[in-house]
Structures are given as C-alpha cells and as structure tokens.
Design a protein around this motif. Sequence first.
Motif, mmCIF file in Angstrom:
data_model
loop_
_atom_site.group_PDB
_atom_site.id
_atom_site.type_symbol
_atom_site.label_atom_id
_atom_site.label_comp_id
_atom_site.label_asym_id
_atom_site.label_seq_id
_atom_site.Cartn_x
_atom_site.Cartn_y
_atom_site.Cartn_z
ATOM 1 N N ARG A 106 1.522 7.982 -5.561
ATOM 2 C CA ARG A 106 1.652 7.824 -6.838
ATOM 3 C C ARG A 106 1.600 8.777 -7.799
ATOM 4 N NH1 ARG A 106 2.635 2.690 -9.735
ATOM 5 N NH2 ARG A 106 3.330 3.061 -11.831
ATOM 6 N N SER A 122 -1.866 5.048 -1.152
ATOM 7 C CA SER A 122 -0.984 4.668 -2.448
ATOM 8 C C SER A 122 -1.463 5.369 -3.602
ATOM 9 C CB SER A 122 -1.312 3.177 -2.486
ATOM 10 O OG SER A 122 -0.626 2.174 -1.602
ATOM 11 N N ARG A 182 -1.114 0.520 -7.620
ATOM 12 C CA ARG A 182 0.232 -0.358 -7.809
ATOM 13 C C ARG A 182 0.911 -0.499 -8.805
ATOM 14 N NH1 ARG A 182 2.324 -5.487 -8.154
ATOM 15 N NH2 ARG A 182 0.421 -6.279 -8.944
#
Length: 304
Positions: free
Chosen positions: A129, A125, A278
Amino acid sequence: MCTVCGCGTSPIEDYKHEAGSHSDSHGGGLDHDHHHHHGHDDHAHDHRHRDGAHDHHHAEEGSVQRRNGIAGVHVPGMSEERIIQVEKEILSKNDAYAAENRRYFVSHDIFALNFVSSPGSGKTSLLVRAIKELRGRMTISVIEGDQQTSNDTARVRKTGARAIQINTGKGCHLDAHMVGHAVQDLAPEPGSALFIENVGNLVCPAAFDLGEAHKVVVLSVTEGEDKPLKYPDMFAAADLMILNKADLLPHLDFNVELCITNALRVNPRLQTLIVSARTGEGMGAFYAWLEASTVREATPSKVV
C-alpha cells in the motif's frame, strides 16, 4: 548453524536468492568477501565455519544445554561457554557486514528500513500500500526475506517497484551478509528508500543489524497487548511500532493503550502509529514519518 537462534544453517555464510550465482565481492563500495553454500542436509550435518578456528559437529540427539544468551537457545551437544563464544563471533562478523552496508547506504543517500514482525502481521500489505500511494513522491525498492517462496516479492513487483527475494531455508532471520549481496544485485537508486521485509519472527531479527537506519516493528492488533513484554528485545531494538489491522479493533478485546504502555516500558523512546493497511486508516501518518525521517537523515549535501 546459527547459535543465536538455532537455525539449521549459518546465515552469515549462506545466501540464496532467486537471482542465482553472483560474484564474491560487492561493487559500488560494499567490500564484503563472501563464501556461499547452497546445499543443506536436513539431518545430521557437520558445519565447518571459516570465520574462525571453530569446527564442531551438531548432533540430532543428546543432552540439551539451557542458557541465558541473546535468544536463550537450546543447542544439543554444545557447552554453554562454547555457545556463547560462537554466538559472539557470529554477531561480531554480522556487525562488520552491517557497518559496510550502512556506509554504502549513507554514501548513496539510501534510506533503509528493516521491517520486523511475527508472521501474519500484515507487513507485506503495509509495504504494498505504501509503495502504491507514495508513487511519484518517493522511489522505493524492496528486499523480501522468507524461508521459502517468492510470493511476497511477486506482490511487490505488481506495484511496479523493484524487489528481490532472499530465501533463508531453515534460517529464521536475515543477516547483513545476505542483505549486502541483495543490495548489490538490486542496486537501489541513490536518494531512494529501501524497505527490507525480514523473516516473520519476533526473536532473532532483533539481534542482527542489517545496516538499516531504523527497525520498524509491525504488530497486529490480533496478537495481544503483551507482545512487547514477551519479546522485549525486538521492541527495544525498534524505533517505530506500527499497530496494524486497526479496522479489526471494534471486533476485538485489544487494549491499544495497554499495548503502547507495555511497549514504552521496554523502550521509552519508541514511537507508535495505529494503521490499517487494508483500509488505509492512519497510513498518512506513516508516510509523514517516513518522509520526515528521510530528510532528517539525508547527508548534508542532499538537504535543501
């Protein structure tokens, strides 16, 4: 067998990825001479290592030898002296491959980072990103390491970045031989960045140099503040610690200051960034570190 970690295969000689067969030597300056084995027996097996004069059988049952080697592994049927000897041979050969990789990266101004962590820390993740948000500022390609599946490579490719998967089978880490082959197939652009996402494991990847500029250890705040003390070799080998999942801190009893203190006890030079892959919190600081490191470690001809 990897005697450093107890893997069921020899990662220095075994290489398997989704691209299939390939030549035994690198183009573009990676002068490795490789041998590949793609079949593995899950039960009794007799491995003959061609990197020296050792030839031994690994039994499934027998006395357990306990030792204080790099990973403190327990290998049935092998004496402590023999384990240490084979371990040194494997690491020595790996270091030679890593040196070739590093020369290639330097000569092509490729900034390689080795991302290490336990499973579930959020490495993929984080990389996804970063690739999306650095598009237009930096060209990034990715080598993904997992025991099985190409799920993470599929996630990376959705960003438009080029990526290649290495499946290690029973192996619990990447080694420089595997990475050298993957670099040959991936062919990162000169002047670009290469993200190597290692197999999720806080033990054995610490011992294997891949030719990277830096190891970056990713630690989720859900894992506990004592991880640097429990797995000191990994944190000692890293130059940067990324504390990920910072968005969960309000819901946890995780002491950030204590975690950083523990990490600095192991490695006083370790830098720390606190981020959330996130939400994006703190990611700007990682991008600044990445871009500054890229410029600092570029060859003189590329520095303006």
